[in-house]
Design an enzyme around this catalytic site. Structure first.
Site, PDB file in Angstrom:
ATOM      1  N   TYR A  22       5.326  15.095 -21.792  1.00 18.89           N
ATOM      2  CA  TYR A  22       4.758  14.885 -20.459  1.00 18.89           C
ATOM      3  C   TYR A  22       3.871  13.642 -20.364  1.00 18.89           C
ATOM      4  O   TYR A  22       2.959  13.585 -19.540  1.00 18.89           O
ATOM      5  CB  TYR A  22       4.015  16.137 -19.978  1.00 18.89           C
ATOM      6  CG  TYR A  22       4.917  17.345 -19.977  1.00 18.89           C
ATOM      7  CD1 TYR A  22       5.886  17.500 -18.995  1.00 18.89           C
ATOM      8  CD2 TYR A  22       4.839  18.293 -20.979  1.00 18.89           C
ATOM      9  CE1 TYR A  22       6.743  18.592 -19.003  1.00 18.89           C
ATOM     10  CE2 TYR A  22       5.694  19.391 -20.998  1.00 18.89           C
ATOM     11  CZ  TYR A  22       6.646  19.530 -20.009  1.00 18.89           C
ATOM     12  OH  TYR A  22       7.497  20.605 -20.022  1.00 18.89           O
ATOM     13  N   HIS A  63       0.837  -1.196   0.000  1.00 19.98           N
ATOM     14  CA  HIS A  63       0.000   0.000   0.000  1.00 19.98           C
ATOM     15  C   HIS A  63       0.875   1.250   0.000  1.00 19.98           C
ATOM     16  O   HIS A  63       1.797   1.373   0.791  1.00 19.98           O
ATOM     17  CB  HIS A  63      -0.916  -0.023   1.220  1.00 19.98           C
ATOM     18  CG  HIS A  63      -1.906   1.071   1.231  1.00 19.98           C
ATOM     19  ND1 HIS A  63      -2.306   1.680   2.384  1.00 19.98           N
ATOM     20  CD2 HIS A  63      -2.596   1.687   0.241  1.00 19.98           C
ATOM     21  CE1 HIS A  63      -3.199   2.617   2.111  1.00 19.98           C
ATOM     22  NE2 HIS A  63      -3.384   2.644   0.806  1.00 19.98           N
ATOM     23  N   ASN A  72       3.920  10.880 -18.815  1.00 21.02           N
ATOM     24  CA  ASN A  72       4.506  10.182 -17.674  1.00 21.02           C
ATOM     25  C   ASN A  72       3.471  10.175 -16.566  1.00 21.02           C
ATOM     26  O   ASN A  72       2.715  11.138 -16.414  1.00 21.02           O
ATOM     27  CB  ASN A  72       5.743  10.926 -17.153  1.00 21.02           C
ATOM     28  CG  ASN A  72       6.783  11.176 -18.210  1.00 21.02           C
ATOM     29  OD1 ASN A  72       7.410  10.253 -18.693  1.00 21.02           O
ATOM     30  ND2 ASN A  72       6.950  12.440 -18.591  1.00 21.02           N
TER      31      ASN A  72
END
Length: 131
Positions: A120, A20, A122
């Site tokens: 960008y 997590h 990503n």
């Protein structure tokens, strides 16, 4: 042999090992990769595999509780932003500067490099839990 899911053994192992709040990065061909972060390089040629293909396949196999994008995507890559908003419509999406994005990648469990060559493209995917 696996019946379904991700066949790439490196990606499959990383996803199985996530806890997590652990984070992975799916990156375009140009994102700098910090020296201490493992890299899974899928790039074959310009555009192959695409960022969208890799995000789709990984997100089908991963519980994602949060997505982080560079805020520059809003002005420089509207198509990818639309894809991310549609793909993660039920998930919190946060935005940081591209410089801050690169700093956050230093804490990632892995960076998966695609052949994507649009600006960008990503994302940082933060692992959730199934319970």
């Amino acid at each position: 042999m696996k019946r379904n899911g991700i066949l790439n053994s490196h990606i499959s192992k990383i996803l199985s090992d996530l806890g997590h709040t652990d984070q992975i990065v799916i990156a375009d061909a140009g994102l700098p990769i910090p020296k201490d972060v493992p890299r899974i390089d899928l790039a074959l040629t310009l555009g192959v595999p695409s960022f969208e293909d890799v995000v789709r396949i990984v997100s089908e196999d991963m519980v994602v509780e949060k997505v982080i994008l560079a805020r520059e995507i809003k002005e420089k890559n509207a198509d990818t932003l639309t894809y991310m908003n549609e793909t993660f419509s039920q998930t919190k999406i946060g935005f940081v500067s591209h410089e801050d994005f690169k700093e956050i990648t230093k804490q990632a469990k892995v960076i998966i490099r695609t052949g994507e060559v649009t600006p960008y493209a990503n994302c940082i995917l933060q692992a959730g839990v199934i319970f």
